[in-house]
Structures are given as C-alpha cells and as structure tokens.
Design a protein around this motif. Structure first.
Motif, short mmCIF file in Angstrom:
data_model
loop_
_atom_site.label_atom_id
_atom_site.label_comp_id
_atom_site.label_asym_id
_atom_site.label_seq_id
_atom_site.Cartn_x
_atom_site.Cartn_y
_atom_site.Cartn_z
N HIS A 192 -1.55 5.76 2.91
CA HIS A 192 -2.85 5.11 3.15
C HIS A 192 -2.82 4.15 4.33
O HIS A 192 -1.78 3.63 4.70
CB HIS A 192 -3.27 4.28 1.92
N ARG A 193 -4.02 3.90 4.82
CA ARG A 193 -4.23 2.81 5.76
C ARG A 193 -5.08 1.79 5.00
O ARG A 193 -6.00 2.15 4.27
CB ARG A 193 -4.97 3.28 7.00
N VAL A 194 -4.78 0.52 5.19
CA VAL A 194 -5.53 -0.53 4.51
C VAL A 194 -6.91 -0.67 5.15
O VAL A 194 -7.02 -0.77 6.37
CB VAL A 194 -4.77 -1.87 4.56
N ASP A 195 -7.93 -0.68 4.31
CA ASP A 195 -9.29 -0.92 4.76
C ASP A 195 -9.49 -2.44 4.73
O ASP A 195 -9.71 -3.03 3.66
CB ASP A 195 -10.28 -0.22 3.83
N ASP A 231 -1.60 -1.56 -4.20
CA ASP A 231 -2.41 -0.34 -4.13
C ASP A 231 -2.28 0.45 -5.43
O ASP A 231 -1.19 0.85 -5.83
CB ASP A 231 -1.92 0.49 -2.95
N THR A 273 0.82 -1.20 0.00
CA THR A 273 0.00 0.00 0.00
C THR A 273 0.86 1.25 0.00
O THR A 273 1.99 1.24 0.47
CB THR A 273 -0.96 0.02 1.21
N SER A 274 0.32 2.31 -0.54
CA SER A 274 0.98 3.60 -0.49
C SER A 274 1.16 3.99 0.97
O SER A 274 0.24 3.82 1.79
CB SER A 274 0.14 4.66 -1.21
N GLU A 301 -7.72 -1.33 -5.16
CA GLU A 301 -7.95 -0.16 -4.31
C GLU A 301 -8.10 -0.70 -2.90
O GLU A 301 -9.04 -1.43 -2.60
CB GLU A 301 -9.22 0.57 -4.74
N THR A 328 -2.92 3.42 -6.00
CA THR A 328 -2.41 4.77 -5.78
C THR A 328 -0.92 4.87 -6.08
O THR A 328 -0.43 5.93 -6.47
CB THR A 328 -2.70 5.22 -4.34
N ASP A 387 -7.39 1.26 0.13
CA ASP A 387 -7.48 2.23 1.22
C ASP A 387 -8.92 2.61 1.53
O ASP A 387 -9.83 2.36 0.74
CB ASP A 387 -6.67 3.48 0.88
N ALA A 388 -9.07 3.20 2.70
CA ALA A 388 -10.40 3.58 3.17
C ALA A 388 -10.94 4.81 2.46
O ALA A 388 -12.13 5.07 2.51
CB ALA A 388 -10.35 3.84 4.68
N GLY A 389 -10.05 5.58 1.81
CA GLY A 389 -10.45 6.85 1.17
C GLY A 389 -11.39 6.65 0.06
O GLY A 389 -12.20 7.34 -0.36
#
Length: 153
Positions: free
Chosen positions: A63-66, A112, A59-60, A149, A114, A151-153
């Motif tokens: 980010h936090r992983v969802d 990720d 992951t970037s 994708e 991103t 992340d939580a964003g």
C-alpha cells in the motif's frame, strides 16, 4: 540500535527474533524478495509530521499511505512526510530501517488493517539489514497502536 530493538521486543513479550540479512531491506519490495514473502506481509514503518510531532504509520508494503485519509482519521489539517533528520531525531533510526518500537519516546502509531490478512508479518529492526517476524495483533500490542485503514484503495 538493532540490539536495543531486540531488547525492547523481548521486554514487550514479542515472540520473534531479529534476523540479520546479507542484503538490504530498505524497501518493502527488497524485504519481501530477501525473505521470500508477499510484499503485503511487510510492515513498512513510515514516519509523518503532524504539527511538529511524529506519527508512525505501519502500512502493508503493498500500500501507499493516503495522507489526506490519515489526516482525517487524526483530526488534523495536514500529514506531511517527515525528513530524514526528523525521523532520526524522533526514532533514533534511519529511514529504511525504522522499527515499530525502540524509539526514545512513545510515538503515536496507526497499524494498517490489511496486515491482519497475513499470519506473519515482517518489520524492520532498527537497521536496513535487520528485520523481525511478528503478527498484526502483536504489532498493535507492542506499539500501543490503533488499527486503521490507511491506504488509498
């Protein structure tokens, strides 16, 4: 372990060379500060446990992983953060230095999307004081990963 990761990278035709750092790069923030890059350009290697098996999420660093989202992508009921012992057992590496490659067995990997925004990304090379430059496309190729994708964003 770092020499092994470098050899795996060479064997895979990766273009970047491992860089040894004087300061620790255990976190994406530490790595970004030491390298002088945006935290988003750090590919953090996070190992999760799914029904007793490892899953690697690159992951970037921004980010936090969802975990619920990733569990849904994988079609499993739950994604749990792995223990330090589980990470070492399945990667041969310690948390804070887990490389995307060089594990005893191939680990299913999500990358990720991103990270594609950055022309160069940095990933750990098997030790908290070692990293290597790569690209999003190269990460997908050398890990046999799946773009996602995460992340939580």
């Amino acid at each position: 372990m770092v020499a092994h990761v470098q050899q795996v990278l060479r064997d895979a035709g990766a273009t970047g060379e491992v860089v040894h750092l004087a300061d620790s790069a255990r976190t994406a923030q530490e790595a970004a500060a030491v390298l002088g890059v945006e935290v988003g350009a750090i590919a953090s290697s996070l190992v999760f446990e799914v029904e007793g098996n490892p899953v690697l999420v690159l992951t970037s660093g921004a980010h936090r992983v969802d975990t619920a989202k990733v569990a849904g992508l994988l079609g499993v009921p739950e994604l749990r953060k792995a223990t330090a012992a589980f990470v070492r057992e399945h990667t041969g590496q310690a948390i804070g230095g887990v490389a995307p490659v060089g594990h005893p067995e191939l680990i299913g990997t999500l990358v990720d999307i991103t990270l594609a925004r950055f022309p160069q990304v940095w990933a750990a090379a098997g030790h908290p004081h070692a990293v290597f430059p790569t690209t999003y496309d190269e990460l997908l190729r050398i890990t046999a990963g799946t773009a996602a994708e995460v992340d939580a964003g």
